[in-house]
Motif scaffolding. Structure first.
Motif, mmCIF file in Angstrom:
data_model
loop_
_atom_site.group_PDB
_atom_site.id
_atom_site.type_symbol
_atom_site.label_atom_id
_atom_site.label_comp_id
_atom_site.label_asym_id
_atom_site.label_seq_id
_atom_site.Cartn_x
_atom_site.Cartn_y
_atom_site.Cartn_z
ATOM 1 N N THR A 1 2.276 10.195 -1.505
ATOM 2 C CA THR A 1 1.053 10.634 -0.841
ATOM 3 C C THR A 1 0.610 9.731 0.303
ATOM 4 O O THR A 1 -0.274 10.111 1.067
ATOM 5 C CB THR A 1 -0.108 10.713 -1.850
ATOM 6 O OG1 THR A 1 -0.351 9.408 -2.390
ATOM 7 C CG2 THR A 1 0.231 11.658 -2.997
ATOM 8 N N ARG A 2 1.203 8.552 0.434
ATOM 9 C CA ARG A 2 0.792 7.636 1.492
ATOM 10 C C ARG A 2 1.879 7.532 2.560
ATOM 11 O O ARG A 2 3.060 7.434 2.230
ATOM 12 C CB ARG A 2 0.487 6.251 0.915
ATOM 13 C CG ARG A 2 -0.693 6.263 -0.037
ATOM 14 C CD ARG A 2 -0.942 4.889 -0.637
ATOM 15 N NE ARG A 2 -2.090 4.903 -1.528
ATOM 16 C CZ ARG A 2 -2.527 3.853 -2.212
ATOM 17 N NH1 ARG A 2 -1.886 2.683 -2.097
ATOM 18 N NH2 ARG A 2 -3.580 3.955 -2.993
ATOM 19 N N SER B 1 1.951 4.431 -3.807
ATOM 20 C CA SER B 1 1.921 5.884 -3.976
ATOM 21 C C SER B 1 2.791 6.522 -2.907
ATOM 22 O O SER B 1 2.304 7.131 -1.951
ATOM 23 C CB SER B 1 0.473 6.402 -3.871
ATOM 24 O OG SER B 1 0.408 7.775 -4.150
ATOM 25 N N ALA C 1 -8.304 12.678 -1.604
ATOM 26 C CA ALA C 1 -6.865 12.379 -1.594
ATOM 27 C C ALA C 1 -6.087 13.396 -2.420
ATOM 28 O O ALA C 1 -4.915 13.678 -2.136
ATOM 29 C CB ALA C 1 -6.621 10.968 -2.122
ATOM 30 N N ALA D 1 -3.433 9.264 3.584
ATOM 31 C CA ALA D 1 -3.319 9.288 2.126
ATOM 32 C C ALA D 1 -3.798 10.641 1.633
ATOM 33 O O ALA D 1 -4.915 11.059 1.936
ATOM 34 C CB ALA D 1 -4.150 8.170 1.502
ATOM 35 N N TRP E 1 0.833 -1.218 0.000
ATOM 36 C CA TRP E 1 0.000 0.000 0.000
ATOM 37 C C TRP E 1 0.860 1.258 0.000
ATOM 38 O O TRP E 1 0.606 2.194 -0.759
ATOM 39 C CB TRP E 1 -0.925 -0.022 1.218
ATOM 40 C CG TRP E 1 -1.770 1.206 1.354
ATOM 41 C CD1 TRP E 1 -2.921 1.501 0.670
ATOM 42 C CD2 TRP E 1 -1.528 2.316 2.237
ATOM 43 N NE1 TRP E 1 -3.402 2.722 1.072
ATOM 44 C CE2 TRP E 1 -2.573 3.239 2.037
ATOM 45 C CE3 TRP E 1 -0.541 2.600 3.175
ATOM 46 C CZ2 TRP E 1 -2.649 4.439 2.741
ATOM 47 C CZ3 TRP E 1 -0.615 3.794 3.868
ATOM 48 C CH2 TRP E 1 -1.651 4.705 3.650
ATOM 49 N N LEU E 2 1.886 1.272 0.815
ATOM 50 C CA LEU E 2 2.786 2.428 0.860
ATOM 51 C C LEU E 2 3.521 2.618 -0.460
ATOM 52 O O LEU E 2 3.652 3.739 -0.968
ATOM 53 C CB LEU E 2 3.799 2.255 1.996
ATOM 54 C CG LEU E 2 3.274 2.405 3.425
ATOM 55 C CD1 LEU E 2 4.307 1.909 4.418
ATOM 56 C CD2 LEU E 2 2.920 3.858 3.712
ATOM 57 N N TYR F 1 -2.744 6.064 9.576
ATOM 58 C CA TYR F 1 -2.472 5.877 8.151
ATOM 59 C C TYR F 1 -3.042 7.093 7.433
ATOM 60 O O TYR F 1 -4.182 7.494 7.686
ATOM 61 C CB TYR F 1 -3.138 4.603 7.643
ATOM 62 C CG TYR F 1 -2.652 3.346 8.328
ATOM 63 C CD1 TYR F 1 -1.765 2.479 7.693
ATOM 64 C CD2 TYR F 1 -3.074 3.015 9.624
ATOM 65 C CE1 TYR F 1 -1.312 1.323 8.323
ATOM 66 C CE2 TYR F 1 -2.620 1.867 10.260
ATOM 67 C CZ TYR F 1 -1.742 1.035 9.607
ATOM 68 O OH TYR F 1 -1.290 -0.102 10.219
ATOM 69 N N ASP G 1 -7.021 0.945 2.362
ATOM 70 C CA ASP G 1 -6.973 0.234 1.086
ATOM 71 C C ASP G 1 -8.363 -0.017 0.527
ATOM 72 O O ASP G 1 -8.514 -0.631 -0.523
ATOM 73 C CB ASP G 1 -6.254 -1.108 1.259
ATOM 74 C CG ASP G 1 -6.900 -1.982 2.326
ATOM 75 O OD1 ASP G 1 -7.411 -1.426 3.322
ATOM 76 O OD2 ASP G 1 -6.891 -3.213 2.174
#
Length: 371
Positions: free
Chosen positions: A80-81, A77, A200, A108, A73-74, A106, A185
């Motif tokens: 931005t994450r 992007s 986002a 985003a 997930w990181l 977390y 996610d």
């Protein structure tokens, strides 16, 4: 953080049976999670009960899977994450002042040094058309004034507030923050998939729940403490008596924050929560300017136009004047106006298509602020 550090934080958070208060006690006693996991059971038992200590010494079965999902997930992007922990300098200062700060956040969206001026807008998932319009107008007006709008991405008032903020904010400002009750996610509700992507781009999505966390009922009331903490004031636009929005308002009051409420029709169930808040001491507001003045972010002034309220100038349309702003039946309108039913229905249809009138359950009609 590197892989080992992230794995240690996830292990601390994902260990079932531990409460967040116990996790914070362990952090206070031993430092970072890696140091906690290096302790003997005897050392851990000095801080938590023996049963909890044993749990900590056993790696959760799904830890490696959750770790890989988080890293993916990181990496998808990297600009931005990000993940911020309770030990990081960039952890929101407002959350540190609460009794139950999340161990991990977390995020985003846009990077930011601090949230600055922010107001929460919350309310019913099933608002009246006027309530939805009010939320959007308040969101737009706050954002236009440089104030970040915080809400929960839920259907109804939340979504309308986010939309208004995105439309009203300058391109270089953080328009809105959505605090969600799932892992980042996924988007819940699904109807807000496009809205989440817009947030986002122009704002920030925030969650305390690990990647892979599905929608769980208990998580949504719990995230309300974050909504309240990130804001200097909380505005409730519409809410039933058992609405989760009243939880947010209560938490805001407990944190010493201002609570505002928009009054509504005495016949509307969606207004009863706001009226209860007003009886308990919430501040009655009719416009965004009221909130900004109360928080001392703008000087008091005489307004020629009500930017965020429910009653902009309407003109002299006789039918709209006869409707007022409370829900009304067709029979009542016939009695008020003397207009024959077929003619009245035709006029109402035209007004509905123009966005000036909305139809409510039970055959009722309501004038909207779009008129």
């Amino acid at each position: 953080m590197d892989r080992a550090e992230l794995a240690a934080w996830l292990r601390l958070v994902l260990t079932d049976g531990l409460g967040d208060n116990e996790r914070r006690k362990l952090l206070a006693a031993f430092g970072l999670p890696q140091a906690i996991l290096e302790q003997s059971q005897a050392a851990l038992e000095q801080v938590v009960p023996a049963a909890r200590a044993r749990l900590l010494l056993k790696e959760p079965a799904d830890l490696q899977q959750r770790l890989e999902a988080t890293l993916e997930w990181l990496a998808a992007s990297p600009g931005t994450r990000r993940i911020v922990t309770l030990a990081d300098a960039g952890y929101p200062a407002a959350l540190l002042q609460t009794e139950d700060p999340p161990l991990m956040l977390y995020m985003a969206g846009r990077a930011h040094e601090s949230l600055g001026r922010a107001v929460a807008i919350v309310g019913s998932r099933n608002p009246t058309p006027q309530g939805r319009e009010n939320a959007k107008r308040f969101g737009h007006a706050f954002a236009e004034a440089g104030v970040t709008v915080v809400s929960g991405l839920a259907l109804g008032i939340d979504g309308a507030a986010h939309e208004g903020a995105i439309e009203g904010a300058a391109p270089d400002l953080l328009a809105t923050v959505a605090v969600v009750g799932t892992g980042l996610d996924r988007v819940y509700p699904r109807q807000h998939h496009a809205l989440a992507h817009r947030i986002a781009e122009r704002g920030l999505l925030v969650s305390e729940y690990p990647i892979g966390t599905p929608p769980i009922g208990d998580n949504f009331p719990r995230r309300n403490r974050i909504i309240a903490a990130l804001s200097q004031g909380t505005l409730v636009v519409e809410a039933a008596l058992k609405s989760g929005s009243l939880i947010t308002a209560r938490l805001a009051a407990e944190q010493g924050k201002d609570v505002f409420a928009v009054p509504g029709s005495i016949h509307s169930p969606q207004s009863r929560g706001c009226h209860q808040l007003l009886r308990q001491g919430a501040k009655l507001v009719e416009s965004a300017q009221d909130v900004l003045e109360d928080l001392r972010w703008v000087p008091a002034s005489t307004r020629a136009q009500d930017e965020g309220g429910a009653e902009p100038a309407e003109g002299d349309d006789a039918l709209l004047a006869a409707m007022g702003y409370e829900p009304v039946s067709l029979d009542a309108l016939i009695a008020r106006t003397g207009i024959p039913a077929p003619t009245l229905q035709a006029q109402l249809l035209e007004l509905e298509l123009a966005g000036h009138v909305a139809r409510l359950p039970g055959g009722l009609l309501q004038r909207t602020a779009a008129a």
